[in-house]
Design a protein around this motif. Structure first.
Motif, mmCIF file in Angstrom:
data_model
loop_
_atom_site.group_PDB
_atom_site.id
_atom_site.type_symbol
_atom_site.label_atom_id
_atom_site.label_comp_id
_atom_site.label_asym_id
_atom_site.label_seq_id
_atom_site.Cartn_x
_atom_site.Cartn_y
_atom_site.Cartn_z
ATOM 1 N N SER A 221 0.849 -1.191 0.000
ATOM 2 C CA SER A 221 0.000 0.000 0.000
ATOM 3 C C SER A 221 0.883 1.238 0.000
ATOM 4 C CB SER A 221 -0.862 0.059 1.259
ATOM 5 O OG SER A 221 -1.643 -1.091 1.391
ATOM 6 N N ALA A 226 -3.732 0.276 2.976
ATOM 7 C CA ALA A 226 -5.041 0.405 2.320
ATOM 8 C C ALA A 226 -6.080 -0.353 3.140
ATOM 9 C CB ALA A 226 -4.964 -0.179 0.916
ATOM 10 N N VAL A 233 -3.083 0.542 -3.631
ATOM 11 C CA VAL A 233 -2.420 -0.706 -3.265
ATOM 12 C C VAL A 233 -2.105 -1.523 -4.506
ATOM 13 C CG1 VAL A 233 -4.638 -1.873 -2.810
ATOM 14 C CG2 VAL A 233 -2.581 -2.736 -1.714
#
Ligand code: GLA
Length: 724
Positions: A221, A226, A233
């Motif tokens: 991420s 994320a 991501v």
């Protein structure tokens, strides 16, 4: 800027900067040729609405010195100006270790309306050495497969010291890696950490069963971890069933370089002049809308393009591994066939223990390699069982572990040179067995014929479970003589040759990929299989977590989930958990109480109704078992008119349950829905009022309470559009 589709462009074609965007529905990877002809990545992320603006991206960064000018190389060569982790390192025919790669040309081939293949030729200005970088993009799925082809015409062979599939570059303030580790019965345990400067490596050196400690799947991420629906991501994975290596380097300019490929551990590869070394593909998807979107991208891609029969159907089954282990005979199997029919599943799967005579397979110490029916257990052969199955109108499938051999086997005595072991060292076993040398074409032939003769004997054979229980110790191939460093690569290539041959002759037969549980789940292997066995751990509580993490990378129809006697949860809970993917059973049907049997029979018919949704629908994770007391997820069909929601209690502390409503996802906010509970246990009634009508807007904004509690530990809901 030159934007090129469908034609070949050479470097001399233009004095302008060549910018090469690879675009999918939502994502762009933008490569650029520098004035010195280096090929760099200038962007990977959310697609811009005006591709004309990509060229301006480098101008907005002030990140200090890029000393070599190649920190963001699209395929970093070692030994010239490079200061960081290379993607490729070679020793030329004359012993020189330097490599430089300059852009020569590129072309884009339109494979279909959805798929394009960008190929970029790079060449060393000094040596007759070339690399072609390939980017296969799947527009609607936002998925890219990237691989390289390495060739040369030097005088003599070149040693490839490192030969990555992809060299990806990302720019962000921070990077958050979600990786997985495991062991037998502990697959897919996640860890999430911020990447610091230097190199983090995910790798395997196990040869076979390469994912036992760590699979190659990961997520990175950007800027913050994320969530399901928010954040940028990248999900990635190497399509290779052997040793892999993924290096993640946060460089001196704070950018992230991801270099993934076959592990070069013990594997310097001799490449002859005029030969091509093609790396496996590294597959990835980027989502600017969180992990859920990225997982749906990969799931759709796998169903549409990778799995065998990804858009097709699967068979529910009864397996006998946990109900009999090695202890069965023809009479018992007849009973099991009757039980298969009684339960209402499609197929009976005969597991380990049916073969070996001189060394009967009565436990895991003997017999592997001797694929003749055990005359005591099966005096009339497999064909008789298969005929019996036909009479019972159920299908019949069989377990094999064709890559392996027990030292206690006729095969081992006859062909010791087919076995991977060090000639001068003591043998060392994993589950009392050794691995056959699939780099040897004779062994490939033998393994292919194990499968082929099963089908010849029993043309109605409807399913194969392909197991692989041992890792490779004492790696040594008699066949490869002086070329031992090719071994790990040639093993996997040999395996793929066998699987390809099987698929050419038997394109449609369902095959389950198993490796002592989930020791070999990857898209290199899955292109030959219809499904995989996620774990020998079938405790349903554990399975929620295991299946949850697999689901980020693999579609539900590929995940073989069996109801067994593991765990303390009630039968309904076990069945509901198995419904997260492809439902199967491995229980003693005769021991089920009347109500339990009735429930299972009814559950199978319910599953038959909802399986198209589970197998082909969009999957949405609603409530995470790692942070909430209730795990919940749903599957929604394409026109958002119908869905299934599965919820499970995962925290058994006092009064834990669905205290708040769970927000539904994937529905149409303008549609109206009714929600009914299905798969109730025999004789029980639902706590859900199935007559109420809700708008999609309400269900997404306020949510719905599945009424999960200590008394209702698992709940299956069917959600259907109500038309006025
Ligand atoms: C492995 C598999 C099991 C079972 C046994 C048989 O452990 O994962 O499902 O097939 O082998 O020996």
């Amino acid at each position: 800027m030159l934007c090129i589709t469908g034609l070949l462009v050479t470097a001399s074609a233009s004095a302008q900067t060549v910018t090469i965007p690879v675009e999918t529905a939502q994502t762009a990877i933008v490569l650029q040729v520098a004035p010195n002809k280096d090929l760099n990545t200038i962007y990977l992320g959310k697609k811009l609405s005006d591709p004309g603006e990509y060229g301006g991206i480098p101008g907005v960064y002030r990140q200090g010195n890029n000393y070599s000018g190649m920190f963001n190389s699209a395929y970093t060569p070692a030994g010239s100006r490079n200061l960081l982790e290379p993607a490729i390192a070679v020793t030329h025919a004359d012993g020189n270790n330097s490599l430089d790669l300059k852009y020569v040309s590129h072309s884009v081939k339109r494979i279909s309306d959805n798929i394009s293949l960008l190929s970029i030729r790079l060449r060393d200005p000094v040596y007759d050495f070339e690399v072609t970088l390939n980017y296969k993009s799947y527009y609607h799925e936002d998925v890219i497969e990237q691989w390289s082809i390495i060739e040369h015409h030097e005088k003599g062979s070149v040693t490839l010291q490192k030969f990555a599939s992809a060299n990806i570059n990302l720019k962000a303030g921070s990077y958050w890696l979600r990786q997985y580790h495991g062991d037998w019965a502990k697959e897919m345990r996640p860890e999430e950490t911020q990447l610091s400067h230097g190199i983090k490596t995910l790798d395997s050196k196990l040869g076979t069963r390469a994912d036992l400690f760590m699979p190659s799947v990961f997520m990175v991420s950007l800027n913050h971890p994320a969530t399901e629906d928010e954040g940028s991501v990248l999900f990635g994975s190497l399509e290779w069933s052997g040793n892999f290596k993924t290096d993640m380097e946060v460089d001196p300019q704070d950018n992230l370089r991801i270099i993934s490929g076959i592990n070069n551990y013990a594997s310097p590869y001799q490449l002859g002049a005029g030969q091509a070394f093609e790396t496996p593909a590294f597959v990835y998807t980027f989502s600017a809308d969180g992990k859920g979107k990225a997982s749906r991208n990969l799931q759709s891609w796998a169903r549409n393009y990778k799995l065998v029969d990804g858009k097709g159907t699967r068979m529910t089954l009864l397996n006998n591994w946990e109900s009999t282990y090695f202890d069965f005979n023809e009479a018992k199997l007849r009973e099991l066939l009757k039980n298969t029919k009684k339960l209402g599943v499609d197929l009976f799967l005969l597991d380990d223990g049916w073969f070996g005579n001189t060394y009967p397979r009565n436990d895991d110490h003997a017999g592997l390699g001797d694929w003749q029916e055990n005359r005591k257990k099966l005096p009339n052969g497999i064909a008789a069982i298969a005929r019996e199955a036909q009479r019972d109108s159920v299908k019949f499938g069989i377990w094999i572990e064709a890559e392996m051999v027990n030292p206690k086997s006729e095969l081992y005595s006859k062909h010791p040179d087919w076995v991977i072991k060090q000639p001068k060292r003591e043998e060392y076993y994993f589950r009392n067995q050794l691995v056959l040398d699939l780099s040897n074409p004779q062994v490939q032939d033998f393994v292919y014929h194990i499968v082929d003769s099963l089908f010849i004997k029993d043309p109605a054979l409807a399913f194969i479970k392909w197991d692989c229980n041992a890792v490779i110790y004492n790696a040594y191939s008699v066949h490869l003589h002086q070329n031992q460093s090719q071994f790990y690569v040639e093993y996997v290539r040999g395996l793929y040759k066998v699987l390809q041959r099987i698929r050419t002759k038997y394109p449609d037969v369902p095959m389950m990929l198993c490796s002592g549980g989930g020791g070999r789940v990857d898209y290199g292997a899955l292109q030959y299989f219809t499904e995989f066995w996620p774990s020998d751990n079938t405790d349903p509580l554990e399975r929620i977590f295991i299946q949850w993490e697999y689901s980020y990378f693999y579609p539900a129809l590929a995940s073989a989930n069996h109801v067994t006697d593991w765990g303390k949860q009630p039968l309904k809970f076990r069945v509901d958990v198995a419904m997260m993917g492809k439902l199967g059973f491995d229980i003693v049907v005769d021991k089920l109480s009347g109500n339990d049997l009735k429930f299972c029979q009814h559950a199978i018919s319910t599953y038959n109704d909802i399986k198209p949704l589970i197998w082909q629908g969009g999957q949405y994770r609603l409530s995470d078992p790692r942070t909430e007391s209730v795990a919940s997820l749903m599957y929604v069909n394409t026109d958002r008119s119908s869905a299934v929601m599965l919820s499970y209690l995962v925290n058994y502390r006092y009064e834990e349950g669905s205290q708040r409503p769970i927000l539904l996802k994937g529905l149409d906010s303008n549609k109206k829905y009714k929600i009914t509970e299905i798969n109730l246990y025999t004789g029980s009634t639902s706590a859900i009022n199935g007559t109420k009508v809700y708008s999609g807007d309400f269900l997404a904004t306020v949510g719905f309470n599945p009424e999960v509690s200590a008394g209702r530990t698992s709940v299956v809901l069917q959600i259907d559009e109500v038309k006025n």
